[in-house]
Motif scaffolding. Structure first.
Motif, PDB file in Angstrom:
ATOM      1  N   VAL A 160       0.919  -1.007  -0.031  1.00  0.00           N
ATOM      2  CA  VAL A 160      -0.023  -0.097   0.139  1.00  0.00           C
ATOM      3  C   VAL A 160       0.909   1.154  -0.042  1.00  0.00           C
ATOM      4  O   VAL A 160       1.967   1.460   0.815  1.00  0.00           O
ATOM      5  N   GLU A 161       0.658   2.144  -0.915  1.00  0.00           N
ATOM      6  CA  GLU A 161       1.307   3.428  -0.870  1.00  0.00           C
ATOM      7  C   GLU A 161       1.121   4.297   0.409  1.00  0.00           C
ATOM      8  O   GLU A 161      -0.012   4.549   0.696  1.00  0.00           O
ATOM      9  N   ARG A 162       1.981   5.012   0.826  1.00  0.00           N
ATOM     10  CA  ARG A 162       1.886   5.835   1.924  1.00  0.00           C
ATOM     11  C   ARG A 162       0.971   7.025   1.749  1.00  0.00           C
ATOM     12  O   ARG A 162       1.130   7.587   0.565  1.00  0.00           O
ATOM     13  N   LYS A 163       0.468   7.575   2.946  1.00  0.00           N
ATOM     14  CA  LYS A 163      -0.264   8.723   2.619  1.00  0.00           C
ATOM     15  C   LYS A 163       0.721  10.095   2.687  1.00  0.00           C
ATOM     16  O   LYS A 163       1.528  10.016   3.539  1.00  0.00           O
ATOM     17  N   LYS A 164       0.481  11.013   1.979  1.00  0.00           N
ATOM     18  CA  LYS A 164       1.173  12.139   1.763  1.00  0.00           C
ATOM     19  C   LYS A 164       0.737  13.448   2.601  1.00  0.00           C
ATOM     20  O   LYS A 164      -0.588  13.463   2.604  1.00  0.00           O
ATOM     21  N   TYR A 165       1.483  14.212   2.960  1.00  0.00           N
ATOM     22  CA  TYR A 165       0.984  15.267   3.520  1.00  0.00           C
ATOM     23  C   TYR A 165       0.497  16.173   2.819  1.00  0.00           C
ATOM     24  O   TYR A 165       0.761  16.355   1.474  1.00  0.00           O
ATOM     25  N   GLY A 166      -0.685  16.879   3.076  1.00  0.00           N
ATOM     26  CA  GLY A 166      -1.499  17.629   2.192  1.00  0.00           C
ATOM     27  C   GLY A 166      -2.662  17.106   1.336  1.00  0.00           C
ATOM     28  O   GLY A 166      -3.170  17.547   0.562  1.00  0.00           O
ATOM     29  N   ARG A 167      -2.828  15.595   1.310  1.00  0.00           N
ATOM     30  CA  ARG A 167      -3.534  14.934   0.733  1.00  0.00           C
ATOM     31  C   ARG A 167      -4.603  14.206   1.529  1.00  0.00           C
ATOM     32  O   ARG A 167      -4.197  13.956   2.676  1.00  0.00           O
ATOM     33  N   ALA A 168      -5.560  13.903   1.036  1.00  0.00           N
ATOM     34  CA  ALA A 168      -6.737  12.914   1.940  1.00  0.00           C
ATOM     35  C   ALA A 168      -6.238  11.656   2.205  1.00  0.00           C
ATOM     36  O   ALA A 168      -6.421  11.062   3.004  1.00  0.00           O
ATOM     37  N   LYS A 169      -5.730  11.059   0.838  1.00  0.00           N
ATOM     38  CA  LYS A 169      -5.096   9.757   0.961  1.00  0.00           C
ATOM     39  C   LYS A 169      -3.677   9.577   0.364  1.00  0.00           C
ATOM     40  O   LYS A 169      -3.143  10.870   0.299  1.00  0.00           O
ATOM     41  N   ALA A 170      -3.517   8.509  -0.365  1.00  0.00           N
ATOM     42  CA  ALA A 170      -2.002   8.493  -0.930  1.00  0.00           C
ATOM     43  C   ALA A 170      -2.014   9.585  -2.117  1.00  0.00           C
ATOM     44  O   ALA A 170      -0.995  10.296  -2.290  1.00  0.00           O
ATOM     45  N   ARG A 171      -2.852   9.673  -2.797  1.00  0.00           N
ATOM     46  CA  ARG A 171      -2.823  10.347  -3.894  1.00  0.00           C
ATOM     47  C   ARG A 171      -4.211  11.467  -4.190  1.00  0.00           C
ATOM     48  O   ARG A 171      -4.177  12.264  -4.835  1.00  0.00           O
ATOM     49  N   ARG A 172      -5.190  11.085  -3.579  1.00  0.00           N
ATOM     50  CA  ARG A 172      -6.462  11.911  -3.641  1.00  0.00           C
ATOM     51  C   ARG A 172      -6.320  13.038  -3.025  1.00  0.00           C
ATOM     52  O   ARG A 172      -5.814  13.277  -1.616  1.00  0.00           O
ATOM     53  N   SER A 173      -6.482  14.169  -3.612  1.00  0.00           N
ATOM     54  CA  SER A 173      -6.522  15.617  -2.899  1.00  0.00           C
ATOM     55  C   SER A 173      -7.789  15.806  -2.111  1.00  0.00           C
ATOM     56  O   SER A 173      -9.132  15.084  -2.406  1.00  0.00           O
ATOM     57  N   PHE A 174      -7.772  16.808  -1.403  1.00  0.00           N
ATOM     58  CA  PHE A 174      -9.063  17.379  -0.654  1.00  0.00           C
ATOM     59  C   PHE A 174     -10.100  17.682  -1.671  1.00  0.00           C
ATOM     60  O   PHE A 174      -9.748  18.169  -2.753  1.00  0.00           O
ATOM     61  N   GLN A 175     -11.471  17.812  -1.476  1.00  0.00           N
ATOM     62  CA  GLN A 175     -12.573  18.177  -2.299  1.00  0.00           C
ATOM     63  C   GLN A 175     -12.202  19.637  -2.510  1.00  0.00           C
ATOM     64  O   GLN A 175     -12.127  20.629  -1.577  1.00  0.00           O
ATOM     65  N   PHE A 176     -12.215  20.002  -3.746  1.00  0.00           N
ATOM     66  CA  PHE A 176     -12.153  21.422  -4.215  1.00  0.00           C
ATOM     67  C   PHE A 176     -13.426  22.240  -3.922  1.00  0.00           C
ATOM     68  O   PHE A 176     -14.360  21.866  -4.419  1.00  0.00           O
ATOM     69  N   SER A 177     -13.387  23.578  -3.367  1.00  0.00           N
ATOM     70  CA  SER A 177     -14.655  24.408  -3.334  1.00  0.00           C
ATOM     71  C   SER A 177     -14.322  25.595  -4.087  1.00  0.00           C
ATOM     72  O   SER A 177     -13.225  26.452  -3.508  1.00  0.00           O
ATOM     73  N   LYS A 178     -15.113  25.997  -4.846  1.00  0.00           N
ATOM     74  CA  LYS A 178     -14.703  27.126  -5.539  1.00  0.00           C
ATOM     75  C   LYS A 178     -15.259  28.498  -4.734  1.00  0.00           C
ATOM     76  O   LYS A 178     -14.400  29.222  -4.783  1.00  0.00           O
ATOM     77  N   ARG A 179     -16.155  28.242  -3.993  1.00  0.00           N
ATOM     78  CA  ARG A 179     -16.712  29.221  -3.126  1.00  0.00           C
ATOM     79  C   ARG A 179     -16.706  29.060  -1.609  1.00  0.00           C
ATOM     80  O   ARG A 179     -16.847  27.977  -1.257  1.00  0.00           O
TER      81      ARG A 179
END
Length: 179
Positions: A160-179
């Motif tokens: 399993v790939e490790r979780k990175k700093y600033g990410r929700a999971k290993a590669r998934r980023s947090f949900q983008f909010s335009k407003r």
């Protein structure tokens, strides 16, 4: 018979060294005689057994590590002191464990005792399979080519790939909010 030279300076010297001094090229229309080449002899391995007549091996998969002992018997597989049907309730996991015996055509001929730690059930089943394959090739070295050809002696390097700093999971980023 004439002595063979130690150094090769000409193709004629090469023929005398290899023993093909009388060999000639086939005439047109003739098929050349087959050349039989024997490669290096297969490495003869020795049976590795402990004082109780068992073969030991360590199997690994993901984060799981399995210590496996096999000995001739009725085909019982004990994992952490429990039967395989109890420890691995899913039939697919039991199928994974029995694959080395099916490839080697040795179903029901060996008793397996193993302890397994770490990881989840799928990783543990893969570790037990790897350990059984290694131990089987140590108990019967003639089975090694068949087990190796099936790919059971090679440790599966996928983890399993490790979780990175600033990410929700290993590669998934947090949900983008335009407003």
């Amino acid at each position: 018979m004439a002595e063979t030279p130690d150094t090769v300076s000409d193709l004629a010297d090469l023929k005398t060294i290899t023993g093909n001094a009388g060999a000639t090229a086939p005439a047109d229309g003739e098929t050349p005689a087959p050349v039989i080449r024997t490669g290096p002899a297969a490495v003869l391995r020795e049976q590795e057994l402990d004082a109780q007549g068992r073969a030991y091996a360590t199997g690994r998969r993901k984060d799981a590590v399995a210590r496996v002992w096999i000995k001739p018997g009725k085909g019982t597989i004990t994992i952490n002191g429990r039967d395989q049907e109890v420890y691995f309730a899913r039939p697919t996991l039991r199928l994974v464990i029995n694959q080395p015996f099916e490839i080697a055509e040795r179903e029901g001929q060996y008793d397996v005792i193993c302890t397994v730690k770490g990881g989840g059930l799928s990783g543990q089943a893969g570790a037990v399979k790897h350990g059984i394959s290694q131990a089987l090739s140590k108990f019967e070295p003639t089975l090694r080519p068949a087990v190796k050809a099936a790919g059971f002696l090679t440790r599966d390097p996928r983890v399993v790939e490790r979780k990175k700093y600033g990410r929700a999971k290993a590669r998934r980023s947090f949900q983008f909010s335009k407003r």
